[in-house]
Design a protein around this motif. Structure first.
Motif, PDB file in Angstrom:
ATOM      1  N   MET A 154      54.651  88.432  17.347  1.00 11.21           N
ATOM      2  CA  MET A 154      54.711  89.371  16.220  1.00 11.21           C
ATOM      3  C   MET A 154      53.625  90.429  16.367  1.00 11.21           C
ATOM      4  SD  MET A 154      57.178  88.619  14.008  1.00 11.21           S
ATOM      5  CE  MET A 154      56.577  89.553  12.601  1.00 11.21           C
ATOM      6  N   ALA A 189      54.418  93.521  15.209  1.00 11.62           N
ATOM      7  CA  ALA A 189      54.772  94.498  14.173  1.00 11.62           C
ATOM      8  C   ALA A 189      53.680  94.605  13.117  1.00 11.62           C
ATOM      9  CB  ALA A 189      56.099  94.111  13.513  1.00 11.62           C
ATOM     10  N   VAL A 245      53.544  94.881   9.779  1.00 10.81           N
ATOM     11  CA  VAL A 245      54.435  94.695   8.625  1.00 10.81           C
ATOM     12  C   VAL A 245      53.715  95.166   7.360  1.00 10.81           C
ATOM     13  CG1 VAL A 245      55.828  93.026   7.348  1.00 10.81           C
ATOM     14  CG2 VAL A 245      55.294  92.595   9.769  1.00 10.81           C
ATOM     15  N   ASN A 291      55.649  91.504   0.294  1.00 13.31           N
ATOM     16  CA  ASN A 291      56.712  91.197   1.254  1.00 13.31           C
ATOM     17  C   ASN A 291      56.552  89.768   1.765  1.00 13.31           C
ATOM     18  OD1 ASN A 291      58.438  93.457   1.520  1.00 13.31           O
ATOM     19  ND2 ASN A 291      56.848  94.564   2.666  1.00 13.31           N
ATOM     20  N   ASP A 309      55.961  86.808   4.400  1.00 13.44           N
ATOM     21  CA  ASP A 309      55.168  86.727   5.632  1.00 13.44           C
ATOM     22  C   ASP A 309      56.045  86.083   6.706  1.00 13.44           C
ATOM     23  OD1 ASP A 309      53.412  85.886   7.725  1.00 13.44           O
ATOM     24  OD2 ASP A 309      51.746  86.165   6.326  1.00 13.44           O
ATOM     25  N   LEU A 329      55.688  85.727  10.053  1.00 13.59           N
ATOM     26  CA  LEU A 329      55.030  84.793  10.984  1.00 13.59           C
ATOM     27  C   LEU A 329      54.795  83.442  10.300  1.00 13.59           C
ATOM     28  CD1 LEU A 329      53.781  84.311  13.769  1.00 13.59           C
ATOM     29  CD2 LEU A 329      51.650  85.340  12.933  1.00 13.59           C
ATOM     30  N   GLY A 372      50.546  85.888  17.084  1.00 11.08           N
ATOM     31  CA  GLY A 372      50.390  87.000  16.158  1.00 11.08           C
ATOM     32  C   GLY A 372      49.329  87.966  16.632  1.00 11.08           C
ATOM     33  N   PHE A 373      49.243  89.092  15.972  1.00 13.39           N
ATOM     34  CA  PHE A 373      48.190  90.084  16.211  1.00 13.39           C
ATOM     35  C   PHE A 373      47.487  90.333  14.884  1.00 13.39           C
ATOM     36  CE2 PHE A 373      48.263  92.143  20.421  1.00 13.39           C
ATOM     37  CZ  PHE A 373      49.304  91.438  20.997  1.00 13.39           C
ATOM     38  N   ALA A 374      46.218  90.641  14.933  1.00 13.38           N
ATOM     39  CA  ALA A 374      45.517  91.012  13.703  1.00 13.38           C
ATOM     40  C   ALA A 374      44.484  92.069  14.000  1.00 13.38           C
ATOM     41  CB  ALA A 374      44.844  89.790  13.076  1.00 13.38           C
ATOM     42  N   GLU A 433      41.225  93.735  12.396  1.00 11.69           N
ATOM     43  CA  GLU A 433      40.252  93.458  11.334  1.00 11.69           C
ATOM     44  C   GLU A 433      39.096  94.449  11.450  1.00 11.69           C
ATOM     45  OE1 GLU A 433      41.110  91.279   9.204  1.00 11.69           O
ATOM     46  OE2 GLU A 433      42.369  89.812  10.226  1.00 11.69           O
ATOM     47  N   ARG A 480      38.439  85.516  10.332  1.00 10.13           N
ATOM     48  CA  ARG A 480      39.662  85.892   9.624  1.00 10.13           C
ATOM     49  C   ARG A 480      40.910  85.616  10.485  1.00 10.13           C
ATOM     50  NH1 ARG A 480      39.471  89.254   5.249  1.00 10.13           N
ATOM     51  NH2 ARG A 480      41.269  90.401   6.019  1.00 10.13           N
ATOM     52  N   LYS A 487      44.007  83.056   9.790  1.00  9.59           N
ATOM     53  CA  LYS A 487      45.422  83.459   9.844  1.00  9.59           C
ATOM     54  C   LYS A 487      46.226  82.540  10.760  1.00  9.59           C
ATOM     55  CE  LYS A 487      44.611  88.179   8.516  1.00  9.59           C
ATOM     56  NZ  LYS A 487      44.476  89.605   8.861  1.00  9.59           N
ATOM     57  N   ARG A 502      46.739  79.349   8.734  1.00  9.09           N
ATOM     58  CA  ARG A 502      47.663  79.513   7.599  1.00  9.09           C
ATOM     59  C   ARG A 502      49.098  79.712   8.050  1.00  9.09           C
ATOM     60  NH1 ARG A 502      44.525  83.930   5.439  1.00  9.09           N
ATOM     61  NH2 ARG A 502      46.480  85.059   5.553  1.00  9.09           N
ATOM     62  N   LYS A 503      49.267  80.449   9.161  1.00 10.26           N
ATOM     63  CA  LYS A 503      50.617  80.796   9.613  1.00 10.26           C
ATOM     64  C   LYS A 503      51.134  79.841  10.686  1.00 10.26           C
ATOM     65  CE  LYS A 503      49.352  85.588   8.649  1.00 10.26           C
ATOM     66  NZ  LYS A 503      50.127  86.782   8.285  1.00 10.26           N
TER      67      LYS A 503
HETATM   68  N1  CTP Z   1      52.803  89.360   9.565  1.00 13.69           N
HETATM   69  C1  CTP Z   1      54.097  88.973   9.237  1.00 13.69           C
HETATM   70  N2  CTP Z   1      54.603  89.257   7.999  1.00 13.69           N
HETATM   71  C2  CTP Z   1      53.862  89.894   7.080  1.00 13.69           C
HETATM   72  C3  CTP Z   1      52.541  90.292   7.391  1.00 13.69           C
HETATM   73  C4  CTP Z   1      52.050  90.002   8.653  1.00 13.69           C
HETATM   74  O1  CTP Z   1      54.770  88.377  10.088  1.00 13.69           O
HETATM   75  N3  CTP Z   1      54.384  90.146   5.878  1.00 13.69           N
HETATM   76  C5  CTP Z   1      52.287  89.044  10.898  1.00 13.69           C
HETATM   77  C6  CTP Z   1      51.911  90.277  11.714  1.00 13.69           C
HETATM   78  O2  CTP Z   1      53.002  90.758  12.469  1.00 13.69           O
HETATM   79  C7  CTP Z   1      50.783  89.753  12.600  1.00 13.69           C
HETATM   80  C8  CTP Z   1      50.132  88.670  11.749  1.00 13.69           C
HETATM   81  O3  CTP Z   1      51.089  88.313  10.753  1.00 13.69           O
HETATM   82  O4  CTP Z   1      51.257  89.148  13.775  1.00 13.69           O
HETATM   83  C9  CTP Z   1      48.848  89.078  11.121  1.00 13.69           C
HETATM   84  O5  CTP Z   1      49.053  90.246  10.342  1.00 13.69           O
HETATM   85  P1  CTP Z   1      47.988  90.669   9.271  1.00 13.69           P
HETATM   86  O6  CTP Z   1      48.440  91.896   8.545  1.00 13.69           O
HETATM   87  O7  CTP Z   1      46.656  90.694   9.923  1.00 13.69           O
HETATM   88  O8  CTP Z   1      48.054  89.392   8.301  1.00 13.69           O
HETATM   89  P2  CTP Z   1      48.076  89.300   6.728  1.00 13.69           P
HETATM   90  O9  CTP Z   1      48.373  87.861   6.426  1.00 13.69           O
HETATM   91  O10 CTP Z   1      48.991  90.308   6.134  1.00 13.69           O
HETATM   92  O11 CTP Z   1      46.565  89.568   6.318  1.00 13.69           O
HETATM   93  P3  CTP Z   1      45.824  90.838   5.669  1.00 13.69           P
HETATM   94  O12 CTP Z   1      45.676  90.475   4.233  1.00 13.69           O
HETATM   95  O13 CTP Z   1      44.507  90.882   6.400  1.00 13.69           O
HETATM   96  O14 CTP Z   1      46.664  92.066   5.900  1.00 13.69           O
END
Ligand code: CTP
Ligand code: CA
Length: 226
Positions: free
Chosen positions: A97, A99, A101, A128, A130, A132, A146-148, A150, A157, A161, A164-165
């Motif tokens: 992942m 993207a 998102v 939306n 999540d 992942l 996944g990618f993040a 920060e 962090r 993630k 959690r995921k």
């Molecule tokens: N991701 C996803 N669905 C979402 C948000 C994120 O699948 N609704 C995936 C991204 O594609 C990525 C990973 O989760 O591989 C981490 O995205 P990130 O935006 O860093 O995670 P969040 O849980 O949204 O944390 P933050 O509050 O820091 O935005």
């Protein structure tokens, strides 16, 4: 050419890659989005196809050519990305992942263009799903990456993630490095696992990051797949 000489070490492996931004429409002519170029995800798709994998690339709106041998599905919203990824991931061995998102979408998408109103305006957004995390909740034998991005406390962090995921690892990067991350051709990432162990990779081209990602993910694939 390089492609022909490449080892087909991912032959028979089904890979799903998500790439680019999502667009969350407010009305027919306006949306909330982000500057993701899609380059990292397209590099992963290209590298995986070059190594013989069966690749589905689910992409938000980007200005990039589809890599040779890759099945591409175009989406705009996070909800459409979710449908396309979950569908393609059903029989996948590896899901990456990349993207960007959008975390929220408009609570109420107007069917007609909104005229300008008062001096301030408030838009209600709802979270939306999540994607992942949904994949991780029903992980099976799939490898999940996944990618993040920060700005601070990155390793902590990103590890949180991954936990959690239920992702096997997260590639962490920072938005501050010139020529990397959003739009750049290079990336400087740190691989972070749920237990907090991590390894910083040097600055590499996105293609080289993709190849290393596939090396690491490949080591985690059930032996029967390879
Ligand atoms: N991701 C996803 N669905 C979402 C948000 C994120 O699948 N609704 C995936 C991204 O594609 C990525 C990973 O989760 O591989 C981490 O995205 P990130 O935006 O860093 O995670 P969040 O849980 O949204 O944390 P933050 O509050 O820091 O935005
Ligand atoms: Ca987010």
């Amino acid at each position: 050419p390089q492609e022909e000489a490449q080892e087909q070490d991912l032959a028979g492996v089904k890979v799903v890659v998500s790439a680019g931004p999502t667009r969350e429409y407010l009305d027919p002519v306006r949306f909330v989005s982000n500057p993701s170029s899609g380059k990292m995800g397209f590099a992963v798709a290209q590298a995986a196809a070059g190594r013989g994998a069966d690749v589905t690339l689910v992409s938000g709106p980007v200005h990039l050519a589809t890599p040779a041998g890759v099945r591409r599905v175009d989406i705009e919203s996070a909800l459409d990305l979710r449908d396309a990824v979950l569908q393609a991931a059903q029989d996948a061995d590896l899901v990456v992942m990349t993207a960007a998102v959008a975390d929220y979408r408009a609570a109420d998408v107007k069917t007609e263009k909104e005229a300008k109103g008062g001096e301030t305006k408030t838009i209600e957004l709802v979270k939306n799903p999540d994607i992942l995390a949904e994949l991780g909740a029903d992980k099976g034998k799939r490898v999940l990456v996944g990618f993040a991005m920060e700005t601070h406390a990155g390793v902590e962090r990103a590890a949180d993630k991954a936990r959690r995921k239920n992702a096997d690892f997260i590639l962490l990067n920072y938005p501050t490095q010139e020529g990397t991350a959003f739009g750049g051709d290079d990336n400087q990432v740190t691989l972070v696992r749920a237990d907090g162990t991590h390894e910083a990779w040097p600055r590499l081209s996105k293609r080289e990051v993709a190849e290393r990602l596939l090396d690491r993910a490949g080591q985690l694939l059930p032996a029967a797949r390879l």
